[in-house]
Structure formats: structure tokens, C-alpha cells
Design a protein around this motif. Sequence first.
Motif, short mmCIF file in Angstrom:
data_model
loop_
_atom_site.label_atom_id
_atom_site.label_comp_id
_atom_site.label_asym_id
_atom_site.label_seq_id
_atom_site.Cartn_x
_atom_site.Cartn_y
_atom_site.Cartn_z
N ARG A 65 88.97 67.98 59.05
CA ARG A 65 89.99 66.99 58.64
C ARG A 65 89.49 65.56 58.84
N LEU A 66 88.71 65.38 59.91
CA LEU A 66 88.17 64.06 60.19
C LEU A 66 87.25 63.62 59.05
N ARG A 67 86.33 64.50 58.67
CA ARG A 67 85.41 64.18 57.57
C ARG A 67 86.18 64.06 56.26
N GLY A 68 87.22 64.90 56.11
CA GLY A 68 88.06 64.84 54.92
C GLY A 68 88.78 63.50 54.79
N ALA A 69 89.05 62.88 55.94
CA ALA A 69 89.73 61.58 55.94
C ALA A 69 88.71 60.44 55.79
N GLY A 70 87.46 60.79 55.56
CA GLY A 70 86.45 59.77 55.31
C GLY A 70 85.87 59.14 56.55
#
Length: 220
Positions: A65-70
Motif C-alpha cells: 500500500r505504501l508503494r501504491g501510494a507513491g
Amino acid sequence: MRILMIEDEARIASFVKSGLESEGFLVEHAADGATGLELAVETEPDLIILDLILPRLGGEEVLRRLRGAGKTMPVLVLTAKDAIPDRVANLNAGADDYLVKPFSFSELVARIRARLRVTDQPTSNVLERSGVTLDLTRRVVRVDGRQAELTARELALLETLMRHAGHVLSQSQLLDQVWGYDHDPGSNVVEVYVGYLRRKLRPDLIETVRGAGYRFIDGA
Ligand code: CA
């Protein structure tokens, strides 16, 4: 440098937090994955230490999710021994490095420094004292011009002693720094490893200070 540690084991969290703070880092701690993710997104720390097995939201999902949030800050994942290689292989979500529990504090700090240096800290990575050169990036040790083969633990002990050259470090300080929270306080492992270093490097480099501990000689 601000570090966020997402770790539910209180003993490890307090050990790492106090150690990193004494190294000059600012450390925030979250004891579950959901809180950790929230803090990571809100506060954008310079680096995240992420345990995989967490209540409320697992480490892999936090990372995804962290990477998904950029968010692109380095993430150092803590894994249990039996989690490798399966979970690590499945971790395509963008971890930057892994550390297997139990880990030593000096290993953790070395990994953190390495990650942060990649992003912005151009500090010297070579220790030089009394004829010994320790290159922390390449993990190479030279003594009086010849290369010495050291294990990871021997390197960690040597690094700790060299960083405090001229000062006595007690057995329990060395246990904390090099063997981490997982050590047996009654063990003679420090004495044994000091012996290895004396044999592999030079006998005079590390002095035994009776009743106090060990000192790396502070030469040119
Ligand atoms: Ca855990």
C-alpha cells in the motif's frame, strides 16, 4: 534523519529505538501495521524499518500500500529465519533490504546507513586505525597491507571496537552492540571473538583491560 519502526514486539522495538536514538536518529514507533502505514503516509520518514508479522495489517500489505501510494522511501524489512526464502521471494512490493531476526544492532545500523547514504549522505565509509583499514561498504579488512578474512560477526565486533578506539568497551556493551537483544548475558562469546580478531589481525590491536573490558589501541 527520521526513522519509522513498525514492529509489534516491545522488547525489540525498545532496544532498536533507544539504540538508534543514541546514534542520533529520530525514531517513531508503531506497534501494528495499520498505525504504521498511517504514520508512514502522514509523516514521510526518511526510512522505515518494517516487521513482516504484524497485528491489524501485515508487513507485506503495508509495503504494497505504501508503494501504491507513491511513497519511495527506503524500507528495511525484518524477517524471521523461517520466513526466508518464501516470503522474501513473494515480496515484490518494493523492499530495499532485509534483515533476519535475530539481528545485531551494529548490523542494523550498517544497513540503515547504507540505505540512507544511497539517498543522500556522502559520509566516509572507511575506518582506519593502527594499521587496520576497514571498508564498510565492501566488507574488506586490511591489516598492515594484507587482507584478512573475517566473518560478519567478527567484522561487526571490529567495527564497534574501531569506532571507539582508545576507549574501553565493557563486555555487556559489546554484547548489546554486536550480538543484539538475543544474547545470553553470561556468555564468554566476546572473549572468544576478541581472540579470533587478535589471531586474524594482530595480537596487540585489542587490549584486555582487567575488570573493565576491551580497548582497540588508538594508533595513527
Ligand atoms: Ca512481529
